[in-house]
Each structure stands twice: as C-alpha cells, then as structure tokens.
Design an enzyme around this catalytic site. Structure first.
Site, PDB file in Angstrom:
ATOM      1  N   SER A 145      81.390 -63.301 109.068  1.00 13.97           N
ATOM      2  CA  SER A 145      82.760 -62.842 109.344  1.00 13.97           C
ATOM      3  C   SER A 145      82.968 -62.907 110.856  1.00 13.97           C
ATOM      4  O   SER A 145      81.999 -62.982 111.618  1.00 13.97           O
ATOM      5  CB  SER A 145      82.897 -61.389 108.874  1.00 13.97           C
ATOM      6  OG  SER A 145      84.082 -60.809 109.370  1.00 13.97           O
ATOM      7  N   TYR A 158      80.725 -52.011 108.245  1.00 14.31           N
ATOM      8  CA  TYR A 158      80.939 -53.376 107.732  1.00 14.31           C
ATOM      9  C   TYR A 158      80.537 -54.397 108.805  1.00 14.31           C
ATOM     10  O   TYR A 158      79.839 -55.372 108.513  1.00 14.31           O
ATOM     11  CB  TYR A 158      82.407 -53.568 107.331  1.00 14.31           C
ATOM     12  CG  TYR A 158      82.703 -54.981 106.878  1.00 14.31           C
ATOM     13  CD1 TYR A 158      82.222 -55.453 105.663  1.00 14.31           C
ATOM     14  CD2 TYR A 158      83.451 -55.862 107.671  1.00 14.31           C
ATOM     15  CE1 TYR A 158      82.462 -56.760 105.248  1.00 14.31           C
ATOM     16  CE2 TYR A 158      83.703 -57.164 107.266  1.00 14.31           C
ATOM     17  CZ  TYR A 158      83.201 -57.612 106.053  1.00 14.31           C
ATOM     18  OH  TYR A 158      83.436 -58.903 105.644  1.00 14.31           O
TER      19      TYR A 158
HETATM   20  P1  NDP Z   1      86.524 -60.234  96.801  1.00 14.13           P
HETATM   21  O1  NDP Z   1      86.635 -58.746  96.699  1.00 14.13           O
HETATM   22  O2  NDP Z   1      87.602 -61.079  96.227  1.00 14.13           O
HETATM   23  O3  NDP Z   1      85.140 -60.735  96.202  1.00 14.13           O
HETATM   24  C1  NDP Z   1      83.948 -60.007  96.346  1.00 14.13           C
HETATM   25  C2  NDP Z   1      82.918 -60.579  95.388  1.00 14.13           C
HETATM   26  O4  NDP Z   1      81.674 -59.864  95.574  1.00 14.13           O
HETATM   27  C3  NDP Z   1      83.338 -60.410  93.931  1.00 14.13           C
HETATM   28  O5  NDP Z   1      83.091 -61.591  93.241  1.00 14.13           O
HETATM   29  C4  NDP Z   1      82.418 -59.290  93.429  1.00 14.13           C
HETATM   30  O6  NDP Z   1      82.083 -59.503  92.063  1.00 14.13           O
HETATM   31  C5  NDP Z   1      81.178 -59.521  94.311  1.00 14.13           C
HETATM   32  N1  NDP Z   1      80.335 -58.321  94.360  1.00 14.13           N
HETATM   33  C6  NDP Z   1      80.582 -57.138  94.963  1.00 14.13           C
HETATM   34  N2  NDP Z   1      79.573 -56.278  94.718  1.00 14.13           N
HETATM   35  C7  NDP Z   1      78.667 -56.940  93.942  1.00 14.13           C
HETATM   36  C8  NDP Z   1      77.441 -56.596  93.357  1.00 14.13           C
HETATM   37  N3  NDP Z   1      76.887 -55.382  93.507  1.00 14.13           N
HETATM   38  N4  NDP Z   1      76.773 -57.529  92.622  1.00 14.13           N
HETATM   39  C9  NDP Z   1      77.306 -58.760  92.454  1.00 14.13           C
HETATM   40  N5  NDP Z   1      78.482 -59.153  92.993  1.00 14.13           N
HETATM   41  C10 NDP Z   1      79.150 -58.238  93.717  1.00 14.13           C
HETATM   42  O7  NDP Z   1      86.392 -60.501  98.375  1.00 14.13           O
HETATM   43  P2  NDP Z   1      86.153 -61.858  99.202  1.00 14.13           P
HETATM   44  O8  NDP Z   1      86.168 -63.037  98.337  1.00 14.13           O
HETATM   45  O9  NDP Z   1      87.079 -61.792 100.339  1.00 14.13           O
HETATM   46  O10 NDP Z   1      84.687 -61.582  99.762  1.00 14.13           O
HETATM   47  C11 NDP Z   1      83.619 -62.534  99.652  1.00 14.13           C
HETATM   48  C12 NDP Z   1      82.770 -62.480 100.909  1.00 14.13           C
HETATM   49  O11 NDP Z   1      83.561 -62.891 102.021  1.00 14.13           O
HETATM   50  C13 NDP Z   1      82.234 -61.088 101.272  1.00 14.13           C
HETATM   51  O12 NDP Z   1      80.896 -61.203 101.708  1.00 14.13           O
HETATM   52  C14 NDP Z   1      83.138 -60.663 102.430  1.00 14.13           C
HETATM   53  O13 NDP Z   1      82.491 -59.741 103.279  1.00 14.13           O
HETATM   54  C15 NDP Z   1      83.365 -62.003 103.101  1.00 14.13           C
HETATM   55  N6  NDP Z   1      84.515 -62.087 104.000  1.00 14.13           N
HETATM   56  C16 NDP Z   1      85.781 -61.829 103.540  1.00 14.13           C
HETATM   57  C17 NDP Z   1      86.858 -61.915 104.401  1.00 14.13           C
HETATM   58  C18 NDP Z   1      88.257 -61.598 103.966  1.00 14.13           C
HETATM   59  O14 NDP Z   1      89.140 -61.446 104.843  1.00 14.13           O
HETATM   60  N7  NDP Z   1      88.562 -61.538 102.676  1.00 14.13           N
HETATM   61  C19 NDP Z   1      86.678 -62.301 105.819  1.00 14.13           C
HETATM   62  C20 NDP Z   1      85.317 -62.564 106.180  1.00 14.13           C
HETATM   63  C21 NDP Z   1      84.283 -62.469 105.297  1.00 14.13           C
HETATM   64  P3  NDP Z   1      81.989 -58.362  90.941  1.00 14.13           P
HETATM   65  O15 NDP Z   1      82.807 -57.194  91.394  1.00 14.13           O
HETATM   66  O16 NDP Z   1      82.526 -59.040  89.719  1.00 14.13           O
HETATM   67  O17 NDP Z   1      80.537 -58.077  90.845  1.00 14.13           O
END
Ligand code: NDP
Length: 246
Positions: A145, A158
């Site tokens: 990020s 975070y």
């Molecule tokens: P979302 O909330 O859309 O997706 C998060 C994903 O993480 C989901 O698929 C969720 O799946 C999964 N997840 C969370 N906890 C668990 C767990 N315990 N086990 C397995 N899977 C898990 O957010 P984003 O797509 O935005 O986030 C994806 C990545 O991108 C993250 O690492 C975030 O920090 C990073 N990021 C996001 C930014 C943004 O602005 N959106 C900017 C920079 C980085 P489920 O709940 O089904 O398990």
C-alpha cells in the site's frame, strides 16, 4: 487477449472481492490457472462464474474456502493447488483489511486482527509457498500500500502491517534473489469494500468518498500481470500506483 506467457499456476488469497477478485478474473482471461481462496464461498463461486465467462486457453479458477489465519488449512490449500496444477509459479498473498480509528479509541481486537491477517496470514502464505516457488523459479506478488512507506492518521496499525509486507518483499529479494522473484504493489485508494471494515461513522463519512474515487481494482490486477510478464526481462521489485489526477 491471451497472455504471451505460457499458462502459470497461481495461488491467490482474498479472491472473494475487490482486488483479489479482479486479479482472478484477469489472470484467467489471460490463460492462467488460479487457485482462488477466501472465506466466503458464495462470493468466490460468483467470481469463478465471471472468470469462466472470460477464460482463454488453459485459464481457469478453482474457488477454495480458506481462512488465512489457519496455517494447517493454508498448507492443505497449497498442496491441493500444486497437485491439481502440477506445481506453483506465482503466489499472491492479497487477503488483508484495515480498520481505521484514532489510536486512543481503537479496539485492541481490531489491531490484533489486522496483524494476524495482514502480517501473520501473509507470512504463512509465503512460508508454505516458497519451497514450491524455489522449485519453479517462481514469483511472489504482494499487495502492499502507499501505507507501506508512509503513516497516515487513524490507521497507524494498518500502516505498520503494510510496512511489514514491503519488508518481506525486500527480504525475499535479498535472501532468494537467484531463486524467487518478488514484487510488492503499493496502491493508493482503490474502490473496493475495504473501507467498510471501519465502524466509526464519522470516519466512514470522511473516507468513503476518497475510496469511491480511487482506482478500479482492475488497474491493480494489471500490475500483477505486468509483474508476471516482466520475468526474463527484469523484476519489478516494487511499484506505487495512485488514482489518476482527474
Ligand atoms: P476487500 O475488502 O474487497 O477484500 C479483502 C479480501 O481479503 C476479501 O476477499 C476477504 O475474503 C479477504 N480476507 C480478509 N480476511 C481474511 C481471512 N481471515 N482469511 C481469508 N481471506 C480473508 O478489500 P481490497 O480488495 O481492497 O483488499 C485487498 C488487499 O489490498 C488488502 O491486502 C488491502 O490491504 C490491500 N489494499 C487495498 C487498498 C484499497 O484502497 N482498497 C489500497 C492498498 C492496498 P473473505 O472475507 O471472503 O475471507
């Protein structure tokens, strides 16, 4: 359009929504085989349907229920991926979350969850995948990020977790550079459900518009593809991407 790359075997976490879902759809559309994991199986199935509709060549997505907090389950998931696809070329530990609040109002459980998923979950994925990636001279693509290099208000823990992700990418580069390539993508705001983990209503009002105007997750997915297609020409160690000026 099919990728110029031969079909790669990919292990992906956090594929049920946002950036992970976009990565799964794009890689399958370019002929790659994606072992796509998350906890919410109904959402994974929906992503798999979308991916199948755009699949090219050998491209396919296998939806697989996984909580990254369970190391034994991650071991099993990767073993199944390797058995089904005949090896592992790319690991993408994307699962992660951010719960924003000022430090003095934070819930300790939220801090622990961020460290558990964003750091320990990623470390488990790396630990389980690296032996297979060494065998294939493969690639790790992490989702860091802009918070991997800076600290922003209301999100100190975070930011600390994302600093750790960038550090692990560099550690792979230093320790395994002749064996495994490592790319860390550092996005600014992306329009996903990410911000909805924050419960403080005034912070939600403050942050939602910025994330809504952020990049589309497909743009992050494109950087994953670039990192894969760069192999043989050079390694994209880390890349920062931000929303357009518009
Ligand atoms: P979302 O909330 O859309 O997706 C998060 C994903 O993480 C989901 O698929 C969720 O799946 C999964 N997840 C969370 N906890 C668990 C767990 N315990 N086990 C397995 N899977 C898990 O957010 P984003 O797509 O935005 O986030 C994806 C990545 O991108 C993250 O690492 C975030 O920090 C990073 N990021 C996001 C930014 C943004 O602005 N959106 C900017 C920079 C980085 P489920 O709940 O089904 O398990």
């Amino acid at each position: 359009m099919e990728s110029p790359l031969p079909s790669k075997s990919v292990f992906l976490t956090g594929a049920s929504s946002g950036i992970g879902a976009a990565i799964a759809r794009l890689l399958v559309a370019r002929g790659h085989r994606v072992w796509a994991t998350a906890r919410r199986m109904d959402m994974l199935e929906a992503v798999a349907e979308e991916a199948a509709a755009g699949a090219q060549g050998e491209g396919r997505m296998v939806p697989y229920a996984l909580d990254v907090l369970d190391p034994a389950a991650q071991q099993e998931a990767v073993a199944r991926c390797v058995a089904a696809f005949g090896g592992l070329d790319v690991a993408i530990p994307n699962a992660g979350l951010g719960v924003f609040s000022p430090m003095d109002q934070a819930d300790l459980a939220d801090w622990h969850t961020m460290v558990d998923v964003n750091v320990k979950g990623v470390l488990t994925t790396l630990h389980v995948c690296l032996p297979h990636l060494i065998e294939s001279s493969g690639l790790v693509v992490q989702i860091g990020s802009v918070a991997s290099r800076m600290v922003f208000p209301n999100s100190g823990v975070y930011c600390a977790t994302k600093h750790a992700v960038l550090a692990m990418g560099e550690a792979i580069r230093q320790d395994l550079k002749s064996q495994v390539a490592s790319t860390t993508i550092c996005p600014g705001a992306v329009d996903t459900s990410f911000i909805e983990q924050t419960r403080d209503p005034s912070l939600l009002d403050q942050y939602r518009p910025g994330f809504k105007q952020g990049m589309q997750p497909e743009f992050v997915a494109l950087q994953v593809l670039h990192a894969m297609e760069a192999r043989g020409q050079g390694v994209i160690s880390d890349i920062t991407i931000r929303p357009d000026l518009a």
